[in-house]
Scaffold this active site. Structure first.
Site, short mmCIF file in Angstrom:
data_model
loop_
_atom_site.label_atom_id
_atom_site.label_comp_id
_atom_site.label_asym_id
_atom_site.label_seq_id
_atom_site.Cartn_x
_atom_site.Cartn_y
_atom_site.Cartn_z
N HIS A 26 0.88 -1.17 0.00
CA HIS A 26 0.00 0.00 0.00
C HIS A 26 0.92 1.22 0.00
CE1 HIS A 26 -2.29 -2.97 2.42
NE2 HIS A 26 -3.38 -2.43 1.95
N ASP A 31 2.48 1.99 3.29
CA ASP A 31 3.42 1.00 3.83
C ASP A 31 4.85 1.43 3.51
OD1 ASP A 31 1.19 -0.55 4.31
OD2 ASP A 31 1.49 -1.82 2.53
C1 XLS Z 1 -7.35 -6.78 4.75
C2 XLS Z 1 -6.90 -7.01 3.39
C3 XLS Z 1 -5.79 -6.09 2.92
C4 XLS Z 1 -5.68 -6.13 1.42
C5 XLS Z 1 -4.93 -4.99 0.82
O1 XLS Z 1 -8.06 -7.57 5.35
O2 XLS Z 1 -6.54 -8.35 3.27
O3 XLS Z 1 -4.60 -6.46 3.51
O4 XLS Z 1 -5.12 -7.31 0.97
O5 XLS Z 1 -5.51 -3.78 1.08
#
Ligand code: XLS
Ligand code: NI
Ligand code: NI
Length: 443
Positions: A108, A111
């Site tokens: 993201h 991140d």
């Molecule tokens: C959350 C999601 C997130 C997505 C990406 O539960 O799994 O991590 O994979 O935004």
């Protein structure tokens, strides 16, 4: 094997590149099943899986939970300057990724580098780190499986981003998606993910569901158009999840998302990214969700993890259930593989797994379980009567009146006539236990 890439500092001292040593090996820092060049069903393991490290869990998560603060105190998270800290984190990430020989990573926007409230400042921070990542990717051969924007953590998104009742909030989401798409394109990212973090509601009492869903669709169209205009050739994935953090999320499960994509004419550009623990939260098995996506031709990518049978939330543990993953690999193999995506470890080490080494054990275990499941599933397909048993259950539709029904050429009267002429149907076993034993035999 690729090159190990370290920054100025080595963060995972004493750990070299993880090697395939085979099932006889007792070395916990080696692969026993994952041999990237091994061919299975005509493709190397590396190509089958396209394993990816999830930046957020492995390099941003710190073990904190609703009851307590960080327990994962790692060296790469110490520099007080946000951009310098982001670079340390990226050094650590690429060292880790290349030591594990993972071919991909996913992130993201937030991140990679911390965001504040200034859009331009956020964009220039992200751009600086994209440049840094570019060099790392070139040195290592590691690629970006997908990028995404975090439209759920900031307080402004508490009522959703693209489904927020306030247009102004939606525009902030759009600004973030634009920058995340730019980053994904600049890094040659192969896909882009939308997980609808808070795109849903807490109560219908204050929610115009129809309007929110229309906004969601419009937002996706607008983002898709921007990305295509700027040269993005990859696939967009929607990642279904039924709830958490909202009570009800619009991307509930695969079937719901497929209906949504169809309704809003997004099927040409979007496929599904299926997460194990989201499937179970929706009251399905992972296998069910894979099959629904595969049957629609939309099986794009996987977020690998597992839930906990006793807990009702997204525990995001690393996969370790061989039966579950073997059944999943049967579906993936029969579907002809993932379309554009790979296997991203959207999983976190436990709060009390506090050693940097634990990150290695977790990924090694996850990669090995998928590799073993692939080999097993391929053996089942090649050597057993697994497919034959299922085909035979439907053989009455293969010719004669059954075939005519499938073709739509029988009326309700015709069907009645057949029932009358042929008396009571034979009792036929579904042979579930036989098939379950078959899977265990090949494991
Ligand atoms: C959350 C999601 C997130 C997505 C990406 O539960 O799994 O991590 O994979 O935004
Ligand atoms: Ni996920
Ligand atoms: Ni999740």
């Amino acid at each position: 094997m690729g090159n190990v890439i370290t920054g100025e500092k080595e963060f995972f001292k004493g750990i070299g590149q993880i090697q395939f040593e085979g099932i006889e090996s007792d070395n916990p820092m080696a692969f026993r099943w994952y041999d990237e060049n091994r061919l299975v069903a005509g493709k190397s393991m590396k190509e089958h899986f396209k394993f990816a490290c999830a930046y957020w869990h492995s390099f941003v998560g710190n073990g904190s939970d609703p009851f307590g603060g960080p327990t994962h105190i790692f060296e790469w998270d110490k520099n007080p300057d946000p951009v310098e800290r982001a670079k340390d984190k990226m050094d650590a990430a690429f060292e880790f990724i290349t030591k594990l020989n993972l071919p991909y990573y996913c992130f993201h926007d937030v991140d990679v580098v911390d965001y504040g409230n200034d859009i331009q400042e956020n964009e220039s921070r992200l751009q600086a780190l994209v440049e840094y990542a570019k060099t790392k990717q070139q040195q290592s051969g590691v690629n970006l499986l997908w990028g995404t924007a975090n439209l759920f953590s900031h307080l402004r998104y508490m009522n959703g981003a693209s489904t927020n009742p306030d247009f102004h909030v939606l525009t902030h989401g759009a600004a973030q998606v634009k920058a995340a798409l730019d980053a994904t394109i600049a890094l040659g990212g192969e896909n882009y993910v939308f997980w609808g973090g808070r795109e849903g509601y807490q109560t219908l009492l204050n929610t115009n569901m129809k309007r929110e869903q229309e906004h969601f669709a419009q937002f996706l169209h607008t983002a898709r158009d921007y990305a295509r205009k700027n040269g993005f050739k990859g696939t967009f994935f929607i990642e279904p999840k039924p709830c958490e953090p909202t009570k009800h999320q619009y991307d509930y499960d695969c079937a719901t998302v497929i209906g949504f994509l169809q309704k809003y004419k997004l099927l040409d550009d979007f496929k599904l990214n299926i997460e194990v623990n989201h499937a179970t939260l929706a009251g399905h098995t992972f296998q069910h969700e894979l099959q629904v996506a595969a049957d629609a031709g939309l099986l794009g990518s996987i977020d690998a993890n597992r839930g906990d049978n006793q807990n009702g939330w997204d525990t995001d543990q690393f996969p370790n259930d061989i039966n579950e993953i073997t059944e999943a690999m049967l579906i993936i193999l029969e579907a002809g593989g993932l379309q554009g995506g790979g296997v991203n470890f959207d999983a976190k080490i436990r709060r009390n797994s506090t050693d940097a080494k634990d990150l290695f054990y977790a990924h090694i275990g996850g990669m090995d379980i998928f590799a073993r499941a692939l080999i097993t599933a391929d053996n089942i397909m090649q050597k057993s009567d697994y497919r034959k048993v299922r085909e035979e259950r439907y053989s009455s539709f293969d010719n004669g009146k059954g075939k005519e029904f499938e073709n739509g050429s029988l009326s309700l009267e015709d069907l009645r006539q057949y029932a009358m002429q042929n008396g009571e149907p034979e009792v036929r076993s579904g042979r579930q236990e036989y098939l379950e034993n078959l899977i265990n035999r090949y494991i």
